[in-house]
Scaffold this active site. Structure first.
Site, PDB file in Angstrom:
ATOM      1  N   SER A 101       0.830  -1.198   0.000  1.00  0.00           N
ATOM      2  CA  SER A 101       0.000   0.000   0.000  1.00  0.00           C
ATOM      3  C   SER A 101       0.876   1.263   0.000  1.00  0.00           C
ATOM      4  O   SER A 101       1.575   1.532  -0.958  1.00  0.00           O
ATOM      5  CB  SER A 101      -0.962  -0.050   1.189  1.00  0.00           C
ATOM      6  OG  SER A 101      -1.992   0.890   1.069  1.00  0.00           O
ATOM      7  N   ASP A 234      -9.797  -6.231  -3.632  1.00  0.00           N
ATOM      8  CA  ASP A 234      -9.222  -5.056  -2.968  1.00  0.00           C
ATOM      9  C   ASP A 234     -10.174  -3.870  -3.145  1.00  0.00           C
ATOM     10  O   ASP A 234     -10.452  -3.451  -4.267  1.00  0.00           O
ATOM     11  CB  ASP A 234      -7.866  -4.742  -3.583  1.00  0.00           C
ATOM     12  CG  ASP A 234      -7.067  -3.710  -2.800  1.00  0.00           C
ATOM     13  OD1 ASP A 234      -7.686  -2.828  -2.170  1.00  0.00           O
ATOM     14  OD2 ASP A 234      -5.830  -3.770  -2.837  1.00  0.00           O
ATOM     15  N   HIS A 262      -7.357  -6.096   0.473  1.00  0.00           N
ATOM     16  CA  HIS A 262      -6.214  -5.188   0.338  1.00  0.00           C
ATOM     17  C   HIS A 262      -5.004  -5.625   1.163  1.00  0.00           C
ATOM     18  O   HIS A 262      -3.861  -5.459   0.723  1.00  0.00           O
ATOM     19  CB  HIS A 262      -6.648  -3.786   0.766  1.00  0.00           C
ATOM     20  CG  HIS A 262      -5.588  -2.735   0.631  1.00  0.00           C
ATOM     21  ND1 HIS A 262      -5.069  -2.349  -0.589  1.00  0.00           N
ATOM     22  CD2 HIS A 262      -4.940  -1.984   1.566  1.00  0.00           C
ATOM     23  CE1 HIS A 262      -4.162  -1.406  -0.415  1.00  0.00           C
ATOM     24  NE2 HIS A 262      -4.060  -1.169   0.884  1.00  0.00           N
TER      25      HIS A 262
END
Length: 290
Positions: A101, A234, A262
């Site tokens: 991320s 996600d 995610h």
């Protein structure tokens, strides 16, 4: 392989860092944002990944056990500069970077600007692959609101059901949401200054017309061998962004984990660890420096 805790300074910031293993090339595992830290995303993976190499997993400034400098910008450029200083502090001229991320966006940004510092790149649910803000204008408004952030973190500290509900945005499999995970997330939410770095990042990076740091237009010039790992479900970073990134990055591989959200390293730790280990352990092409 035993995991030890290091405390060092990088870019003028006190940093807590997990470390294990020996040998080259070293790998640096970079966690995500919100309530994340090195232990949460990579604490259970650093040991298995350290069988053939040195592995480091730092807490970003503003997170976990690292310092929270009040004057820091906490935008992508700040974290990229910090990462380069961290590599210097660890004595790493070149390393493999594994980013989740926020960590993926920082690693990608550094690999584009200073490819000599990065041997291989793993991007998991990476930031920086597109411009659209999750949940549109409402997401932008909530992401920039200090009041909304204070309310959210206060609710998370007080209510396990609220914490479980919030995790639905990042985890699809309920079995991955253990009591141990909830306890650690609540502890992170209770740390002094929790959420401030994330709010600063969102205010800088999230605009009404989209995300500020969209690196997708530069992916064609990424010279580093890259593995993209993405959950098919996600809700934060669309899987289609990883598919398009794979098409644009010349030396890339793509792994889509079906039914995964995610937070790939937490939801599918065994599959993620195996994929990363295979990718990082592959011999370099003849004549290429290690």
């Amino acid at each position: 392989m035993s995991v030890r805790e290091l405390h060092l300074r990088a870019g003028g910031v006190g940093v807590r860092c997990l470390a294990a293993g020996e040998g080259e090339p070293a790998a640096v595992l970079l966690h995500g944002a919100s309530l994340d830290c090195a232990d949460l995303s990579f604490g259970h993976l650093i040991g298995p990944l350290s069988g053939r190499r040195r592995v480091y997993a730092p807490d970003w400034p503003g997170y976990g056990g690292s310092e929270r400098p009040p004057e820091a910008a906490y935008d992508l450029a700040y974290y990229e500069r910090f990462l380069e200083r961290l590599l210097d502090a660890l004595g790493l001229e070149r390393a493999d970077l594994v980013g989740l991320s926020l960590g993926g966006g920082v690693a990608l940004s550094l690999a584009l600007r200073e490819p000599r510092r990065v041997r291989r790149l793993v991007l998991a649910g990476s930031y920086g692959l597109g411009r659209r803000v999750p949940w549109g204008p409402l997401g932008a408004a909530l992401g920039r609101s200090a009041l909304a952030a204070r309310l959210a973190y206060g609710l998370i500290r007080r209510s396990r059901p609220a914490l479980r509900l919030g995790l639905r945005n990042v985890v699809c499999d309920p079995a991955a949401v253990t009591e141990e995970l909830l306890e650690e997330l609540a502890r992170q939410a209770a740390l002094p200054g929790a959420g401030r770095a994330f709010l600063a990042f969102r205010r800088s990076e999230v605009g009404w017309r989209g995300l500020r740091s969209d690196l997708s237009g530069d992916l064609h010039r990424l010279a580093v061998p890259t593995l993209l790992v993405h959950g098919s479900r996600d809700r934060i970073v669309p899987a289609g962004w990883a598919v398009e990134a794979h098409r644009r990055i010349p030396r890339s591989e793509l792994l889509i984990l079906e039914g995964c959200g995610h937070w790939v390293p937490r939801e599918r730790p065994e599959e993620f660890s195996r994929a990363v280990e295979r990718f990082l352990s592959r011999p370099d092409p003849a004549g290429r420096p290690r």
